[in-house]
Scaffold this motif. Structure first.
Motif, PDB file in Angstrom:
ATOM      1  N   GLY A  79      60.490  32.297  27.167  1.00  0.00           N
ATOM      2  CA  GLY A  79      61.894  32.273  27.542  1.00  0.00           C
ATOM      3  C   GLY A  79      62.622  31.048  27.005  1.00  0.00           C
ATOM      4  N   PHE A  80      63.669  30.691  27.706  1.00  0.00           N
ATOM      5  CA  PHE A  80      64.494  29.553  27.287  1.00  0.00           C
ATOM      6  C   PHE A  80      63.863  28.241  27.756  1.00  0.00           C
ATOM      7  CE2 PHE A  80      67.451  33.124  27.602  1.00  0.00           C
ATOM      8  CZ  PHE A  80      68.042  33.077  26.349  1.00  0.00           C
ATOM      9  N   GLY A  81      64.158  27.187  27.024  1.00  0.00           N
ATOM     10  CA  GLY A  81      63.659  25.880  27.388  1.00  0.00           C
ATOM     11  C   GLY A  81      64.421  25.298  28.571  1.00  0.00           C
ATOM     12  N   PRO A  82      63.995  24.134  29.059  1.00  0.00           N
ATOM     13  CA  PRO A  82      64.633  23.520  30.233  1.00  0.00           C
ATOM     14  C   PRO A  82      66.122  23.228  30.023  1.00  0.00           C
ATOM     15  CG  PRO A  82      62.529  22.484  29.759  1.00  0.00           C
ATOM     16  CD  PRO A  82      62.832  23.399  28.613  1.00  0.00           C
ATOM     17  N   TYR A  83      66.474  22.774  28.847  1.00  0.00           N
ATOM     18  CA  TYR A  83      67.891  22.454  28.592  1.00  0.00           C
ATOM     19  C   TYR A  83      68.729  23.720  28.535  1.00  0.00           C
ATOM     20  CZ  TYR A  83      71.997  20.230  26.495  1.00  0.00           C
ATOM     21  OH  TYR A  83      73.270  19.766  26.269  1.00  0.00           O
ATOM     22  N   ALA A  84      68.228  24.751  27.896  1.00  0.00           N
ATOM     23  CA  ALA A  84      68.978  26.004  27.769  1.00  0.00           C
ATOM     24  C   ALA A  84      69.124  26.692  29.126  1.00  0.00           C
ATOM     25  CB  ALA A  84      68.283  26.922  26.784  1.00  0.00           C
ATOM     26  N   LYS A  85      68.135  26.588  30.012  1.00  0.00           N
ATOM     27  CA  LYS A  85      68.214  27.230  31.323  1.00  0.00           C
ATOM     28  C   LYS A  85      69.356  26.668  32.161  1.00  0.00           C
ATOM     29  CE  LYS A  85      63.368  28.577  31.749  1.00  0.00           C
ATOM     30  NZ  LYS A  85      62.086  28.393  32.488  1.00  0.00           N
ATOM     31  N   VAL A  86      69.713  25.374  31.908  1.00  0.00           N
ATOM     32  CA  VAL A  86      70.789  24.751  32.672  1.00  0.00           C
ATOM     33  C   VAL A  86      72.122  24.863  31.940  1.00  0.00           C
ATOM     34  CG1 VAL A  86      71.616  22.625  33.735  1.00  0.00           C
ATOM     35  CG2 VAL A  86      69.175  23.185  33.771  1.00  0.00           C
ATOM     36  N   PHE A  87      72.121  24.556  30.648  1.00  0.00           N
ATOM     37  CA  PHE A  87      73.381  24.455  29.897  1.00  0.00           C
ATOM     38  C   PHE A  87      73.611  25.628  28.941  1.00  0.00           C
ATOM     39  CE2 PHE A  87      72.177  20.123  31.018  1.00  0.00           C
ATOM     40  CZ  PHE A  87      73.342  19.658  31.616  1.00  0.00           C
ATOM     41  N   GLY A  88      72.757  26.631  28.999  1.00  0.00           N
ATOM     42  CA  GLY A  88      72.922  27.781  28.135  1.00  0.00           C
ATOM     43  C   GLY A  88      73.981  28.742  28.647  1.00  0.00           C
ATOM     44  N   GLU A  89      74.203  29.797  27.867  1.00  0.00           N
ATOM     45  CA  GLU A  89      75.167  30.829  28.244  1.00  0.00           C
ATOM     46  C   GLU A  89      74.618  31.619  29.432  1.00  0.00           C
ATOM     47  OE1 GLU A  89      77.516  34.644  26.211  1.00  0.00           O
ATOM     48  OE2 GLU A  89      76.018  33.493  25.073  1.00  0.00           O
ATOM     49  N   THR A  90      75.459  31.874  30.413  1.00  0.00           N
ATOM     50  CA  THR A  90      75.018  32.524  31.645  1.00  0.00           C
ATOM     51  C   THR A  90      75.766  33.830  31.885  1.00  0.00           C
ATOM     52  OG1 THR A  90      76.636  31.272  32.957  1.00  0.00           O
ATOM     53  CG2 THR A  90      74.439  30.316  32.690  1.00  0.00           C
ATOM     54  N   ASP A  91      75.157  34.675  32.713  1.00  0.00           N
ATOM     55  CA  ASP A  91      75.791  35.918  33.138  1.00  0.00           C
ATOM     56  C   ASP A  91      76.840  35.576  34.189  1.00  0.00           C
ATOM     57  OD1 ASP A  91      76.519  38.356  34.281  1.00  0.00           O
ATOM     58  OD2 ASP A  91      74.508  39.197  34.019  1.00  0.00           O
ATOM     59  N   PRO A  92      78.109  35.949  33.984  1.00  0.00           N
ATOM     60  CA  PRO A  92      79.142  35.575  34.959  1.00  0.00           C
ATOM     61  C   PRO A  92      78.958  36.186  36.338  1.00  0.00           C
ATOM     62  CG  PRO A  92      80.017  37.133  33.361  1.00  0.00           C
ATOM     63  CD  PRO A  92      78.659  36.739  32.877  1.00  0.00           C
ATOM     64  N   LYS A  93      78.138  37.228  36.468  1.00  0.00           N
ATOM     65  CA  LYS A  93      77.948  37.871  37.773  1.00  0.00           C
ATOM     66  C   LYS A  93      76.758  37.299  38.539  1.00  0.00           C
ATOM     67  CE  LYS A  93      79.982  42.288  36.361  1.00  0.00           C
ATOM     68  NZ  LYS A  93      79.756  43.758  36.233  1.00  0.00           N
ATOM     69  N   THR A  94      75.711  36.954  37.821  1.00  0.00           N
ATOM     70  CA  THR A  94      74.505  36.484  38.492  1.00  0.00           C
ATOM     71  C   THR A  94      74.232  35.005  38.259  1.00  0.00           C
ATOM     72  OG1 THR A  94      73.109  37.058  36.599  1.00  0.00           O
ATOM     73  CG2 THR A  94      73.497  38.782  38.258  1.00  0.00           C
ATOM     74  N   GLY A  95      74.831  34.403  37.190  1.00  0.00           N
ATOM     75  CA  GLY A  95      74.544  33.020  36.877  1.00  0.00           C
ATOM     76  C   GLY A  95      73.247  32.829  36.127  1.00  0.00           C
ATOM     77  N   GLU A  96      72.608  33.923  35.709  1.00  0.00           N
ATOM     78  CA  GLU A  96      71.341  33.842  34.992  1.00  0.00           C
ATOM     79  C   GLU A  96      71.592  33.489  33.530  1.00  0.00           C
ATOM     80  OE1 GLU A  96      67.471  36.702  34.003  1.00  0.00           O
ATOM     81  OE2 GLU A  96      69.230  37.495  35.060  1.00  0.00           O
TER      82      GLU A  96
END
Length: 370
Positions: free
Chosen positions: A157-174
């Motif tokens: 999956g995504f790395g630690p930085y991407a999990k926080v500052f990456g693009e997210t789903d506007p409905k779930t925040g994932e």
């Protein structure tokens, strides 16, 4: 006969000829030489002579003289060519104009009532002042930047930085995508040591900064709506690289050719990148163990290197006269538009367990030399 004699006696005698009343005179009149006294103080032709003739008429002798000085020099008593006693004799020379005549002063021109010439003198151009000495350069530039924090991530999956500052789903925040580049600003100052290598060679310092932010992930899982992030708190990540570089700019072409105002340059040197992250409260983020003890803080720094390759467009060619006046008033020699490619590698020179803050990017800005 008596009437004729009286008529001849009453007529004036000729200056240089004699009239004889006796047509039967057998011998021509005798010629005598009379010495004319010299003029006082005379040095040239002092002893003039005169010739004459003697005519006898009815017992009367008439002598006629011809002055020789009239033929060979000025007449007696003339000032021409003479030096009189008590006087200094100097020949009169014609005026010469071999030397350039001085320009009349403004007061003289005004006195002669010539306003056109006066205006011409008043509009005389002042000498062009030399350019100020060039010692420093300053650049302000910006562009996109993304610290490559997850470069060494090998997990799923995504790395630690991407999990926080990456693009997210506007409905779930994932997290559904990698992080985007943020705005990166930089200020570079340069001390130009020498100008003798077809351009300045110097030492420069560049300070730069980039920030990223995102909604803070919820540590206790999703909220009642199933949203994985806080709707009120944000987390921020900041990277601040500082580079010390050697700088060379090729300015010979721009100095010699007005319509080729391009200055390429290169910079290379070491860099150190500071970084820190803050939680929703604005404090440095911390990592705690199960007992609530702080085991790590979200800040640090890494070493590396930085390379800049760029091209500058010298703006002086738009209006050279204004550029020169601006130089004399402010001391700014040249102004530029700047475009460059920057490569930053900040990972403690390749250590695998190090934070990686480097990136390769394009920057645009303004520069000036003074």
């Amino acid at each position: 006969m008596i009437a004729l004699a009286l008529l001849l006696a009453a007529a004036p005698a000729a200056a240089e000829s004699s009239v004889s009343t006796d047509s039967n005179a057998s011998a021509p009149p005798a010629e005598t030489v009379v010495t004319v006294p010299a003029a006082p103080g005379s040095e040239a032709s002092a002893s003039g002579t005169a010739t004459g003739s003697t005519t006898t008429t009815g017992g009367t002798t008439t002598t006629t003289q011809t002055r020789q000085g009239e033929l060979f020099g000025p007449p007696y008593g003339s000032r021409v060519g003479e030096k009189r006693e008590g006087e200094v004799w100097r020949p009169i020379d014609a005026p010469t104009y071999s030397e350039k005549q001085p320009v009349p002063s403004e007061s003289a021109v005004v006195g002669q009532s010539n306003p056109d010439l006066a205006d011409t003198l008043k509009k005389k151009k002042e000498p062009v002042a030399p350019a100020s000495k060039q010692r420093f350069a300053l650049e302000v530039k910006m562009g996109p930047y993304l610290a490559d924090v997850d470069r060494n991530w090998n997990g799923p999956g995504f790395g630690p930085y991407a999990k926080v500052f990456g693009e997210t789903d506007p409905k779930t925040g994932e997290t559904i995508g990698g992080p985007k580049k943020s705005l990166y600003g930089a200020i570079a100052f340069e001390w130009q040591i020498t100008q003798k290598l077809a351009g300045p060679l110097g030492i420069g310092v560049q300070w730069s900064m980039a920030r990223d932010k995102a909604l803070a992930p919820l540590a206790d899982g999703p909220d009642e709506d199933g949203f994985l992030r806080s709707r009120a708190d944000t987390v921020r990540f900041t990277v601040m690289p500082i580079a010390l570089q050697a700088v060379y700019r090729f300015e010979l072409l721009a100095d010699k050719v007005r319509w080729a105002p391009f200055v390429p340059y290169v910079k290379a040197g070491v860099a150190y990148g500071f970084w820190w992250t803050k939680n929703g409260n604005g404090n440095i983020a911390v990592i705690k163990d199960g007992e609530g003890k702080v085991v790590d803080r979200g800040r640090g720094g890494v070493w590396g290197y930085q390379l800049n390759l760029g091209m500058m467009l010298r703006l002086d060619f738009l209006d050279p006269d204004t550029a020169r006046r601006f130089d004399r008033v402010s001391g700014i020699n040249h102004t530029y538009l700047v475009g460059e490619w920057q490569m930053t590698r900040l990972a403690n020179f390749g250590r695998k367990d190090s934070m990686n803050l480097g990136d390769s990017t394009w920057l645009l800005g303004l520069a000036m030399e003074f």
